[in-house]
Design an enzyme around this catalytic site. Structure first.
Site, PDB file in Angstrom:
ATOM      1  N   PRO A 109       0.893  61.133  51.265  1.00 28.39           N
ATOM      2  CA  PRO A 109       1.699  59.900  51.300  1.00 28.39           C
ATOM      3  C   PRO A 109       2.739  59.899  50.199  1.00 28.39           C
ATOM      4  O   PRO A 109       2.442  60.153  49.035  1.00 28.39           O
ATOM      5  CB  PRO A 109       0.648  58.809  51.094  1.00 28.39           C
ATOM      6  CG  PRO A 109      -0.598  59.386  51.672  1.00 28.39           C
ATOM      7  CD  PRO A 109      -0.542  60.860  51.335  1.00 28.39           C
ATOM      8  N   CYS A 110       3.994  59.631  50.593  1.00 27.02           N
ATOM      9  CA  CYS A 110       5.107  59.884  49.680  1.00 27.02           C
ATOM     10  C   CYS A 110       5.632  58.639  48.986  1.00 27.02           C
ATOM     11  O   CYS A 110       6.541  58.732  48.162  1.00 27.02           O
ATOM     12  CB  CYS A 110       6.253  60.537  50.455  1.00 27.02           C
ATOM     13  SG  CYS A 110       6.888  59.527  51.811  1.00 27.02           S
ATOM     14  N   GLN A 111       5.092  57.437  49.274  1.00 26.14           N
ATOM     15  CA  GLN A 111       5.687  56.236  48.693  1.00 26.14           C
ATOM     16  C   GLN A 111       5.637  56.240  47.179  1.00 26.14           C
ATOM     17  O   GLN A 111       6.519  55.699  46.519  1.00 26.14           O
ATOM     18  CB  GLN A 111       4.981  54.989  49.231  1.00 26.14           C
ATOM     19  CG  GLN A 111       5.281  54.675  50.675  1.00 26.14           C
ATOM     20  CD  GLN A 111       4.379  55.425  51.634  1.00 26.14           C
ATOM     21  OE1 GLN A 111       3.627  56.302  51.237  1.00 26.14           O
ATOM     22  NE2 GLN A 111       4.455  55.092  52.903  1.00 26.14           N
TER      23      GLN A 111
END
Length: 437
Positions: free
Chosen positions: A131-133
């Site tokens: 997950p890149c957030q």
């Protein structure tokens, strides 16, 4: 769709790599054809385990290659998102393991159990996108304390434990900035200490057939020296919004196409429709005197227009802007249809993200857009899958000439480089990132 013959063992490495490039280009440019041919052909000789599998964007690309040349077997997928797991199973026929990957990375028992339950082939490719957030330039206040950032290292720990023949990690390019570079350095060190050669690069995915300007970082690791992937389309060859979604049936805001349950947008308020109607067709911007008053207030404070993409229309004859989890909302950016008075539909966003035209998404409108925006574009994944295949089949290259790619942070922010990168050629993109790095 023409199938591609398997490379013969007698071919030299150059011929194998050329065949792999052709394979990747064909699958990327015709993802629908490759996807259709890959149905029920999950029979390749190389196992694939997808960590942080989401709705299956990366896996879909690897699976699509089977439509041209049976190569990969989707052995397992792991993600904690139950909604996305349903999407993955529906489209790819594999039920993901719903598990906390952070915990799994620290548990020898869980990883041994994963291998025992899933492995059937001699070679393994480990793929995924944490997950890149936490790395996003839009969410940088939490910085290095964001626990999602640690998932990148969890992926590297799993790779070190499983010892696959190849590792592919995709993520946002902000990961390459000063603030997050220590995650890259630690992950790279972890892999190199386990005998891997590691290449790190940033790519504009439009160069790989994705109909949007989307810059991503990709880390590839193998147990032998290998060549790095290079985009195959120049700027005047990029796939456009018209090419991608121009043939879809028109639909009104909030109205579902009876022939495609994924082809529907948000149902907008009357005031939103009024604002959209005032925006010129085909790439137009919102006129200053229409829309929410807060947008005009911002100009009075700053002395210049702000949020110029808000309520803007996509241009027909250019690639889309980056499709995000918020692409359902015209107030979140340039996500209005070029001529129709509404934001994008699920189907339009998915196709612009490089998904096959019949890919199904589980959940509500918001949940579907979240899955699409967070996914690895399958067109790009298909090219990378073919590239990895060619490198696994080819002879070992020279350690002395191996290109490690980006080896130092690109500065305080990758996003500040994007305007100049978009203005350059493919060669200029690579050189500029290398120079800054």
């Amino acid at each position: 769709m023409a199938r591609i013959a398997a490379p013969r063992a007698t071919l030299d490495s150059a011929a194998i790599r050329t065949s792999a490039q052709l394979l990747g280009q064909t699958a990327s440019l015709d993802i629908d054809g490759a996807w259709l041919e890959s149905s029920e052909k999950n029979v390749g000789p190389i196992d694939v385990i997808d960590m942080f599998s989401g709705c299956g964007g990366m896996s879909a690309g690897f699976h699509a290659i089977n439509g041209l040349l049976p190569s990969f077997n989707l052995a397992a997928a792991v993600d904690i998102d139950k909604k996305a797991n349903i999407t993955y199973e529906h489209n790819l026929g594999v039920r993901p393991i719903c598990a906390d990957i952070s915990g799994m990375s620290r548990s020898k028992r869980q990883l041994d159990d994963l291998v025992a339950r899933t492995r059937s082939r001699k070679k393994l490719v480990l793929i995924g996108c944490a997950p890149c957030q936490g790395f996003s330039s839009h969410r940088n206040k939490s910085g290095q304390t964001d626990q999602r950032n640690n998932l990148f290292l969890d992926f590297a720990r799993i790779a070190k434990r499983l010892q696959p023949a190849a590792v592919v990690i995709e993520n946002v390019p902000e990961l390459l900035s000063d603030r997050y570079w220590h995650f890259i350095a630690e992950a790279r060190s972890m892999l190199e200490s386990s005998g891997y050669f590691v290449h790190l690069a940033a790519h504009n995915l439009a160069e790989f057939g994705v109909p949007q300007e989307r810059f991503r970082a990709i880390l590839i690791a193998m147990k032998k020296p290998f060549s790095s992937p290079i985009g195959f389309l120049s700027r005047n060859e990029f796939r456009t919004v018209r090419h991608a979604i121009g043939g879809l049936a028109p639909v009104a805001a909030g109205v579902r196409d009876p022939s495609d349950e994924m082809h529907y947008s948000a149902g907008h308020k009357a005031s939103t429709i009024e604002t959209i109607r005032a925006v010129p067709a085909d790439g137009g911007n919102r006129p200053y005197n229409v829309g929410p008053a807060c947008l005009r207030t911002s100009k009075s404070w700053n002395g210049k227009p702000a949020y110029e993409d808000v309520y803007g229309r996509l241009p027909w004859d250019k690639p889309s802007i980056t499709i995000t989890a918020y692409a359902r909302n015209p107030a979140s950016g340039r996500f209005v249809h070029p001529v129709q008075h509404r934001a994008l539909t699920i189907r339009e966003a998915a196709i612009l993200q490089g998904f096959p035209a019949d890919f199904w998404f589980n959940g509500s409108l918001d949940e579907a857009f979240r899955q699409i925006g967070n996914a690895v574009p399958p067109r790009f994944a298909a090219y990378i899958a073919a590239h990895v295949l060619g490198e696994l089949l080819g002879r070992t290259g020279s350690e002395l000439s191996f290109d490690r790619g980006i080896t130092a942070p690109v500065g305080p922010s990758f996003s500040r480089l994007i305007p100049s990168l978009k203005a350059g050629t493919r060669k200029a993109v690579g050189e500029r990132v290398a120079q800054v790095g």
